[in-house]
Design a protein around this motif. Structure first.
Motif, PDB file in Angstrom:
ATOM      1  N   MET A   1       0.825  -1.197   0.000  1.00  0.00           N
ATOM      2  CA  MET A   1       0.000   0.000   0.000  1.00  0.00           C
ATOM      3  C   MET A   1       0.867   1.257   0.000  1.00  0.00           C
ATOM      4  N   VAL A   2       1.869   1.311   0.884  1.00  0.00           N
ATOM      5  CA  VAL A   2       2.750   2.477   0.948  1.00  0.00           C
ATOM      6  C   VAL A   2       3.575   2.579  -0.330  1.00  0.00           C
ATOM      7  N   ALA A   3       4.063   1.443  -0.836  1.00  0.00           N
ATOM      8  CA  ALA A   3       4.841   1.457  -2.076  1.00  0.00           C
ATOM      9  C   ALA A   3       3.987   1.955  -3.234  1.00  0.00           C
ATOM     10  N   SER A   4       2.747   1.523  -3.291  1.00  0.00           N
ATOM     11  CA  SER A   4       1.852   1.984  -4.361  1.00  0.00           C
ATOM     12  C   SER A   4       1.669   3.491  -4.313  1.00  0.00           C
ATOM     13  N   LEU A   5       1.496   4.031  -3.129  1.00  0.00           N
ATOM     14  CA  LEU A   5       1.367   5.477  -2.982  1.00  0.00           C
ATOM     15  C   LEU A   5       2.648   6.171  -3.437  1.00  0.00           C
ATOM     16  N   GLY A   6       3.791   5.606  -3.097  1.00  0.00           N
ATOM     17  CA  GLY A   6       5.072   6.167  -3.532  1.00  0.00           C
ATOM     18  C   GLY A   6       5.192   6.204  -5.041  1.00  0.00           C
ATOM     19  N   PHE A   7       4.784   5.119  -5.717  1.00  0.00           N
ATOM     20  CA  PHE A   7       4.834   5.089  -7.181  1.00  0.00           C
ATOM     21  C   PHE A   7       3.877   6.118  -7.784  1.00  0.00           C
ATOM     22  N   ILE A   8       2.710   6.255  -7.194  1.00  0.00           N
ATOM     23  CA  ILE A   8       1.740   7.246  -7.685  1.00  0.00           C
ATOM     24  C   ILE A   8       2.304   8.654  -7.539  1.00  0.00           C
ATOM     25  N   LEU A   9       2.895   8.941  -6.395  1.00  0.00           N
ATOM     26  CA  LEU A   9       3.455  10.273  -6.173  1.00  0.00           C
ATOM     27  C   LEU A   9       4.636  10.544  -7.100  1.00  0.00           C
ATOM     28  N   LEU A  10       5.533   9.586  -7.220  1.00  0.00           N
ATOM     29  CA  LEU A  10       6.711   9.765  -8.068  1.00  0.00           C
ATOM     30  C   LEU A  10       6.318   9.907  -9.539  1.00  0.00           C
ATOM     31  N   GLY A  11       5.460   9.029 -10.007  1.00  0.00           N
ATOM     32  CA  GLY A  11       4.998   9.131 -11.394  1.00  0.00           C
ATOM     33  C   GLY A  11       4.171  10.385 -11.625  1.00  0.00           C
ATOM     34  N   GLY A  12       3.367  10.739 -10.626  1.00  0.00           N
ATOM     35  CA  GLY A  12       2.515  11.920 -10.748  1.00  0.00           C
ATOM     36  C   GLY A  12       3.295  13.205 -10.911  1.00  0.00           C
ATOM     37  N   VAL A  13       4.456  13.293 -10.288  1.00  0.00           N
ATOM     38  CA  VAL A  13       5.293  14.486 -10.449  1.00  0.00           C
ATOM     39  C   VAL A  13       5.691  14.653 -11.913  1.00  0.00           C
ATOM     40  N   PHE A  14       6.041  13.563 -12.565  1.00  0.00           N
ATOM     41  CA  PHE A  14       6.426  13.640 -13.979  1.00  0.00           C
ATOM     42  C   PHE A  14       5.228  13.960 -14.865  1.00  0.00           C
ATOM     43  N   VAL A  15       4.080  13.363 -14.568  1.00  0.00           N
ATOM     44  CA  VAL A  15       2.868  13.675 -15.350  1.00  0.00           C
ATOM     45  C   VAL A  15       2.541  15.159 -15.221  1.00  0.00           C
ATOM     46  N   TRP A  16       2.592  15.663 -14.005  1.00  0.00           N
ATOM     47  CA  TRP A  16       2.295  17.079 -13.778  1.00  0.00           C
ATOM     48  C   TRP A  16       3.283  17.969 -14.524  1.00  0.00           C
ATOM     49  N   ALA A  17       4.582  17.665 -14.391  1.00  0.00           N
ATOM     50  CA  ALA A  17       5.608  18.495 -15.030  1.00  0.00           C
ATOM     51  C   ALA A  17       5.476  18.472 -16.549  1.00  0.00           C
ATOM     52  N   GLY A  18       5.269  17.298 -17.123  1.00  0.00           N
ATOM     53  CA  GLY A  18       5.116  17.203 -18.572  1.00  0.00           C
ATOM     54  C   GLY A  18       3.898  17.954 -19.067  1.00  0.00           C
ATOM     55  N   THR A  19       2.799  17.845 -18.334  1.00  0.00           N
ATOM     56  CA  THR A  19       1.578  18.563 -18.698  1.00  0.00           C
ATOM     57  C   THR A  19       1.788  20.069 -18.586  1.00  0.00           C
TER      58      THR A  19
END
Length: 116
Positions: free
Chosen positions: A1-19
């Motif tokens: 559960m914690v690892a999944s949240l970490g992946f979402i946060l880490l990937g989300g930073v790149f999605v946000w920056a690219g957008t």
């Protein structure tokens, strides 16, 4: 559960920056051109697509190791091209160096993600 949240946060930073790069395409590509990067618009478009697609893959667990490696390569290339603090002095150097160091930490997180 914690690892999944970490992946979402880490990937989300790149999605946000690219957008965000697409939202501010003219300004960001101008800044890259001012730094002397050739084909700044093309580099920005390609890099932003990599950030969004690989960021989504990382966050959703789709081909996660490959997404992490793509983001590692992107982060290293972008850092060397756009955060070249060694060419500057004063406050500009400090700001670029801080961003560069943060990207070193991000690469560390992405290395962990690539092996998870």
């Amino acid at each position: 559960m914690v690892a999944s949240l970490g992946f979402i946060l880490l990937g989300g930073v790149f999605v946000w920056a690219g957008t965000e790069h697409f939202w501010n395409f003219r300004v960001v590509s101008g800044m890259l051109a001012d730094k002397g990067l050739p084909a700044a618009k093309g580099l920005l478009a390609l890099g932003s697509v990599v950030e969004i697609v690989a960021g989504l893959c990382l966050a959703m667990g789709v081909m996660r190791p490959y997404a992490a490696v793509a983001l590692i390569l992107f982060t290293i290339a972008a850092s060397l091209m756009a955060l070249n603090f060694w060419r500057y002095s004063g406050m500009e150097r400090q700001g670029l160096r801080s961003a560069f160091i943060i990207n070193v930490a991000v690469v560390g997180g992405l290395l962990l993600a690539a092996t998870a």
